[in-house]
Design an enzyme around this catalytic site. Structure first.
Site, PDB file in Angstrom:
ATOM      1  CB  CYS A  88      -0.821   0.028   1.229  1.00 30.23           C
ATOM      2  SG  CYS A  88      -1.997   1.427   1.389  1.00 30.23           S
ATOM      3  CG  LEU A  89       4.499   3.408  -1.932  1.00 29.68           C
ATOM      4  CD1 LEU A  89       4.788   4.196  -0.626  1.00 29.68           C
ATOM      5  CD2 LEU A  89       5.921   2.702  -2.345  1.00 29.68           C
TER       6      LEU A  89
END
Lengths: 151, 507
Positions: A88-89
């Protein structure tokens, strides 16, 4: 067959070799330039130090206008990494810019290891321990580091 | 007050039109006139685009900014040019100033061609050797562009970047420079210069017209599937009731649902929500539960045994699930529900019904009528084809198209009456009883009778009449009466709202 995405990936590979960033490495898989294998070394002075984390990076023909999908193959314990290794970036989702290349992606993931964002957790357990019980968090990370040498 | 006046006026107009029919005068307008006529425009895609350009030009008559910048500014002000101008001239206001400064700094209406300025991306200096920031290939100076921010990309990369932004998932009316976190905005005027593909250009035009309609308080897309028209009203609040698109779909301008007169938007929303929540639940309760014959609580049977024990705290009644009589101390021996006995219990049963079941029955009463009219409306869609056949037949028998049009009008009025009728049941469900609701119920009954008569005639008796003029007289009488009844009930409810006659149940 040469397409804009493939030509760009060749350039990415060349840039990675000409100007290798520290602590990360990557190369296209043997028979498919659209799938890369990469390694991120755990940054110094973090619980991830000495870890050798394997990832796969999968590109589409829309690259670099669309981000690739990046996934840890090694087991990970990190607030922003899902159980299946997905990351999750922001730059891999809505903040993606076509000016990024493989080197920039891998470097960004490496710095995510040092600076987790526990406020948007992909792994709520890791996020909670990171915030409330740093010693236990580090213990769990260490276990992942040791695991990363084996597989 | 104003609304009432306009309502009266258009009502008269309608009657005039009907009189035209009486005298056998051909009517100019073959559409059924509606209350809102004169307050709305229906625009097609091209007209929407022109209207957007007009709005931009108008505001630019005062401000004289680049067109693309103006469009984005107007978008931020919900296409209210007066508000925008007011804000522009009151720039000392900190917040306003920020908006304008931000847009002025970031909107670039001309491309910097080969401007070798500054550094790029992650700090690497690539500007010296004219390299595109996306494909990393060297490019000729004439083939590389930036937005004055120094992020230089070649034509191919610009074009595929813009294409992705326009046709990709997150359709956005404001496209920024491709570099990470760069806030420079790509002006609309640049897009056609960088994109050759007409499909993508059209997609971009759709994107900006969509933002024009969606954010505009005076406009709304017609919600009917596949309809590409948009409806524009003259001023905010000009239309309180339904509007009719050129495609024939009537909807509420305020909430976008299909016309729901005489209900308010809040009421119809509540009702639809209730139907979604309750209908399934209600059906399930109806099918799977019974009320305890002693305390009236609703009971679900959770096993095969028919000896039920009510677990309600104060009750504990033992009874037979099948016949609902008390279970004797000796079980089946004293119990014979296999024999048919005219039961006395059913008479007293109602008294024992819980409030919840009464409420449920009341809801089901209105819901079944509401659903029934929806069903009728669906079935009556077939009438459109049948009537067309009839019209063609009349044509063949030397009756002119305008003359035969009374049939189409009758079907249209039938649809409107059904629509109004089904909504009156929702109104009746929510409204508290008083003297006015008695009048309302009378009106409702009248409308229902009139509607059913019209429907019956159109469906069954249409072919029985050989004499066209006799048929026309009958149909005219029927639909005119229907239309009058519809107006009466709608006006009555409307009047009740203005005079605050109605009070509604909390639900």
């Amino acid at each position: 067959m040469s397409t804009p995405a493939r030509r760009r990936l060749m350039r990415d590979f060349k840039r990675l070799q000409d100007d290798p960033p520290s602590g990360v490495s990557g190369a296209p898989s043997e028979n498919n330039i659209m799938v890369w294998n990469a390694i991120i070394f755990g940054p110094h002075d973090t619980p991830f130090e000495d870890g050798t984390f394997k990832l796969t990076v999968e590109f589409t023909e829309e690259y670099p206008n669309k981000p690739p999908s990046v996934r840890f193959q090694s087991k990970m314990f990190h607030p922003n990494v899902y159980a299946d290794g997905g990351i999750c970036l922001d730059i891999l989702q809505n903040r993606w810019s076509p000016t990024y290349d493989v080197s920039a992606i891998l470097t960004s993931i490496q710095s995510l290891l040092s600076d987790p964002n526990p406020n948007s957790p992909a792994n709520s357990m890791a996020a909670q321990l990171y915030k409330e019980n740093r010693r236990e968090y580090e213990k769990r990370v260490k276990a992942c580091v040791e695991q990363s040498w084996i597989d | 007050m104003e609304d009432e006046d306009t309502m009266d006026f258009s009502l008269d107009e309608d009657y005039d039109e009907i009189e035209d029919y009486d005298e056998g005068m051909p009517s100019q307008d073959d559409n059924v006139k509606d209350e809102e006529e004169g307050h709305i425009d229906v625009l097609n895609t091209e007209q929407i685009y022109n209207s957007m350009v007009d709005t931009i030009h108008q505001a630019n008559g005062v401000l004289n900014l680049p067109q693309g910048m103006m469009r984005i500014l107007l978008h931020d002000f919900k296409w209210d040019s007066e508000k925008l101008l007011e804000a522009y001239f009151l720039r000392e206001n900190e917040k306003n100033n920020q908006i304008f400064k931000n847009i002025e700094e970031n909107t670039v209406s001309s491309l910097g061609v080969g401007q070798l300025t500054g550094k790029f991306g992650n700090g690497e200096s690539v500007a010296d050797n004219d390299e595109c920031g996306i494909c990393f290939l060297p490019a000729r100076e004439s083939d590389i562009y930036d937005l004055g921010c120094g992020h230089q990309f070649c034509t191919d990369c610009w074009s595929s970047y813009l294409k992705e932004k326009i046709t990709g998932g997150e359709a956005c009316h404001k496209i920024t420079c491709a570099a990470y976190k760069c806030t420079k905005i790509v002006d609309d005027a640049i897009i056609p210069k960088l994109i050759d593909d007409t499909k993508v250009r059209q997609a971009h035009q759709r994107l900006i017209t969509n933002s024009f309609v969606e954010c505009n308080r005076l406009m709304r897309w017609c919600p009917s599937p596949d309809c590409t028209f948009a409806v524009r009203i003259q001023w905010v609040g000009a239309v309180r009731n339904g509007v009719t698109c050129r495609c024939g779909f009537s909807f509420c301008f305020c909430c976008g649902r299909s016309s729901h007169q005489p209900l308010t938007c809040v009421m119809i929303k509540k009702w639809i929500q209730k139907c979604e929540d309750d209908s399934e639940t209600a059906n399930w309760i109806e099918a799977n539960t019974k009320d305890c014959p002693k305390c009236g609580v609703t009971i679900e049977k959770n096993g095969g045994c028919n000896h039920m024990t009510c677990t309600s705290a104060s009750c504990g009644n033992h009874f037979c699930w099948i016949c609902l009589t008390a279970w004797g101390p000796n079980g089946y021996q004293t119990h014979s529900c296999s024999a048919y006995v005219e039961s006395e219990q059913n008479k007293g049963k109602e008294n024992k019904m819980t409030n919840s079941r009464i409420a449920l029955e009341r809801y089901l009463f209105y819901y079944s009528r509401y659903a029934n009219h929806i069903q009728s409306m669906k079935l009556e869609k077939k009438l459109v084809d049948r009537v067309q056949e009839k019209i063609d037949y009349l044509h063949a028998n030397n009756i002119s198209g305008i003359e035969a049009d009374f049939l189409r009008k009758a079907v249209e009025i039938l649809r409107k009456c059904r629509q109004a009728l089904l909504n009156t049941y929702v109104f009746a469900f929510y409204v508290n009883k008083n003297n006015q609701t008695d009048i309302f119920e009378d009106n409702q009954r009248d409308l229902e009778l009139a509607t059913e008569k019209l429907s019956a005639y159109l469906e069954q008796e249409l072919d029985l009449d050989d004499d066209v003029f006799e048929m026309k007289r009958k149909v005219n009488d029927l639909y005119r009466y229907c239309e009058t009844r519809r107006k009466v009930i709608l006006n009555h409810v409307e009047e009740g709202f203005t005079k605050s006659c109605w009070s509604f149940k909390e639900d």
